[in-house]
Write an enzyme that holds these catalytic residues in place. Structure first.
Site, short mmCIF file in Angstrom:
data_model
loop_
_atom_site.label_atom_id
_atom_site.label_comp_id
_atom_site.label_asym_id
_atom_site.label_seq_id
_atom_site.Cartn_x
_atom_site.Cartn_y
_atom_site.Cartn_z
N ASN A 127 56.86 -21.32 51.62
CA ASN A 127 56.42 -22.47 51.58
C ASN A 127 56.11 -22.92 53.19
O ASN A 127 57.13 -22.67 53.94
CB ASN A 127 57.22 -23.73 50.85
CG ASN A 127 57.18 -23.74 49.67
OD1 ASN A 127 56.32 -23.34 48.93
ND2 ASN A 127 58.22 -24.01 48.85
N CYS B 127 70.32 -22.82 60.08
CA CYS B 127 71.16 -22.27 61.40
C CYS B 127 72.60 -22.63 61.15
O CYS B 127 73.65 -21.84 61.41
CB CYS B 127 70.59 -22.93 62.75
SG CYS B 127 69.04 -22.14 63.39
N HIS C 134 62.08 -19.47 55.67
CA HIS C 134 62.71 -18.90 54.50
C HIS C 134 61.90 -18.45 53.34
O HIS C 134 60.72 -18.95 53.29
CB HIS C 134 64.03 -19.81 54.07
CG HIS C 134 63.57 -21.17 53.60
ND1 HIS C 134 63.08 -22.21 54.46
CD2 HIS C 134 62.82 -21.58 52.25
CE1 HIS C 134 62.41 -23.18 53.83
NE2 HIS C 134 62.58 -22.78 52.44
N THR D 233 60.16 -28.01 53.11
CA THR D 233 61.19 -29.20 53.32
C THR D 233 62.22 -28.78 54.20
O THR D 233 62.69 -29.71 55.10
CB THR D 233 61.98 -29.75 52.12
OG1 THR D 233 62.53 -28.64 51.55
CG2 THR D 233 60.74 -30.12 50.98
P1 AMP Z 1 61.65 -25.43 51.04
O1 AMP Z 1 61.08 -26.67 50.22
O2 AMP Z 1 60.51 -24.15 50.76
O3 AMP Z 1 61.64 -25.65 52.35
O4 AMP Z 1 62.93 -24.97 50.12
C1 AMP Z 1 64.03 -25.51 50.85
C2 AMP Z 1 65.01 -25.20 49.90
O5 AMP Z 1 66.42 -25.29 50.42
C3 AMP Z 1 65.06 -25.99 48.52
O6 AMP Z 1 64.76 -25.21 47.49
C4 AMP Z 1 66.42 -26.52 48.52
O7 AMP Z 1 67.05 -26.75 47.17
C5 AMP Z 1 67.41 -25.58 49.47
N1 AMP Z 1 68.17 -26.24 50.05
C6 AMP Z 1 68.54 -27.17 51.03
N2 AMP Z 1 69.85 -27.51 51.40
C7 AMP Z 1 70.35 -26.42 50.79
C8 AMP Z 1 71.75 -25.94 51.21
N3 AMP Z 1 72.81 -26.61 51.77
N4 AMP Z 1 72.28 -24.94 50.49
C9 AMP Z 1 71.23 -24.08 49.75
N5 AMP Z 1 70.11 -24.52 49.68
C10 AMP Z 1 69.42 -25.54 49.95
ZN ZN Z 2 67.39 -23.15 61.93
#
Ligand code: AMP
Ligand code: ZN
Length: 113
Positions: A86, A5, A99, A94
C-alpha cells in the site's frame, strides 16, 4: 522514530519470522489471513516511491525480494501467496515505512483485480 524502525531496532517487540542485515520480517499484529507477514527493509523509506528513487535503494529492494521465498518456505505457503504494497494515504498505507504484506495459508479470493 517510526514504529517499524523501532521494531527493526528491537525497541518494541514483534514476532520475527526472519531477518538479516537489510530486512526484518514479522507477523502482522492484525492478520488478514492465516499467514500474514510484513517484509520490511531495515532502512527507513517512507514508501515504495522513495525506495525506488533512492540512489542506493536497490540493496533494500533486493533484500525484500530475496526474503519472499524464505518466508514462503518458513510459513509453508510456497504453493501460493499474495504480496501487497500500500503506497500513500490513497493507497491505504497506515505505517509510513515501506513494507510488503505477504498473505497466504488459505485460498485467497477477495481480489480487486
Ligand atoms: P499498511 O496499512 O499497509 O501501512 O500496513 C500496516 C500494517 O502494520 C497493518 O496491517 C498493521 O496491522 C500492521 N502493524 C501495525 N503495528 C504493528 C506492530 N506493532 N506489529 C506488527 N504489525 C503491526
Ligand atoms: Zn521507519
Amino acid at each position: 522514530m517510526c514504529i517499524f524502525c523501532m521494531i527493526a531496532n528491537k525497541e518494541i517487540p514483534s514476532t520475527i519470522v526472519y531477518e538479516n542485515d537489510d530486512v526484518i520480517c514479522f507477523d502482522d499484529i492484525h492478520p488478514a489471513a492465516p499467514v500474514h507477514v510484513l517484509i520490511v527493509p531495515k532502512r527507513h523509506f517512507d514508501n515504495i516511491v522513495d525506495l525506488s528513487q533512492a540512489v542506493d535503494g536497490l540493496v533494500s529492494y533486493k533484500a525484500v525480494l530475496d526474503a519472499i521465498p524464505v518466508i514462503a518456505d518458513i510459513k509453508g505457503t510456497r504453493q501460493g501467496f499474495r504480496l501487497i504494497n500500500n503506497c500513500g494515504e490513497d493507497g491505504g498505507q497506515t505505517v509510513m515505512h515501506v513494507h510488503f504484506h505477504l498473505l497466504g495459508g488459505r485460498k485467497l479470493d477477495e481480489k480487486i483485480l
